[in-house]
Write a protein that holds these residues in place. Sequence first.
Motif, PDB file in Angstrom:
ATOM      1  N   GLY A 152       0.781  -1.143  -0.133  1.00 28.43           N
ATOM      2  CA  GLY A 152      -0.044   0.048  -0.097  1.00 28.43           C
ATOM      3  C   GLY A 152       0.872   1.251  -0.003  1.00 28.43           C
ATOM      4  O   GLY A 152       1.869   1.334  -0.547  1.00 28.43           O
ATOM      5  N   ALA A 202       2.662   4.588  -3.614  1.00 29.48           N
ATOM      6  CA  ALA A 202       2.147   3.347  -3.195  1.00 29.48           C
ATOM      7  C   ALA A 202       2.513   2.232  -3.967  1.00 29.48           C
ATOM      8  O   ALA A 202       2.936   2.170  -5.220  1.00 29.48           O
ATOM      9  CB  ALA A 202       0.376   3.128  -3.220  1.00 29.48           C
ATOM     10  N   THR A 219       1.443  -1.356  -5.825  1.00 30.19           N
ATOM     11  CA  THR A 219       0.302  -1.995  -6.316  1.00 30.19           C
ATOM     12  C   THR A 219       0.908  -2.993  -7.071  1.00 30.19           C
ATOM     13  O   THR A 219       2.051  -3.264  -7.254  1.00 30.19           O
ATOM     14  CB  THR A 219      -0.683  -0.932  -6.999  1.00 30.19           C
ATOM     15  OG1 THR A 219      -1.849  -1.564  -7.442  1.00 30.19           O
ATOM     16  CG2 THR A 219      -0.013  -0.474  -8.126  1.00 30.19           C
TER      17      THR A 219
END
Length: 246
Positions: A179, A208, A210
């Motif tokens: 995250g 972040a 991902t």
Amino acid sequence: MKFSTVCSRRSFLSILMFSFFSFHSSCDWTSVEPPSETIIIEGTIKDELTNEPLPGVEIRTDAIKSSSGMGIITNGRRKRVGETSTDNNGNYSLKLKVFKDADRLEFYLNPGIKKEGYVELKIDKNYSEFRKKGINSVGFSLWPIALLKIKFKNSNPVSGDDFFYFGWYTNNVRGWPKGIVQNENCGSVIPSSALTWTGVDVCGSVTAETFADRTAHINWNVRKNGIMKQYKDSVYVKRGIINELT
């Protein structure tokens, strides 16, 4: 006669107390483990996209008995039955001592994302699928992750009540990236712990982790003059670079 009756009662109580303490001293009151059986599971953990074996991936295994048989642990049982890591060729071997009334095995791969660049993942399998004799072959794969940097600014401020927040998601993938790994602020408005911004001078970026080589969908919501509007965008997140969306 009265004296004889009293003596008889005392003798009876003495015998009773002696029997009680003798019973306690001769019994083992330690908890007894339920019957168990040993199974062997071996396999390889690979990169989901390239199919390359992954060395140094930790794998933990819990045996689970659910009271409902539907994944609810209440009044059930959970016990760690094994853990190991993959070798230089991405192979692992687990020798598990499983209590006999277990109905599932839960495999926890890459806990805490100690293997950088990959998600952590939990996979449940029915215990009945595993043979009690011989070797069970079970392979796993982990999705690689990449960085996505989302930049934002309140370009048309209205009042100090301007409100902003956003989120993102990826479809058809398994596991959990870290995250948010970095939050930068270039305006005077400080975000809340839930990453919402309220005020005129909203400016910043969020970086972040991902899923790599997949499209990330971004939704952001803006409220001005009491009216909330939702906006959408998407970006294909490439592996090995910092992908940016402004």
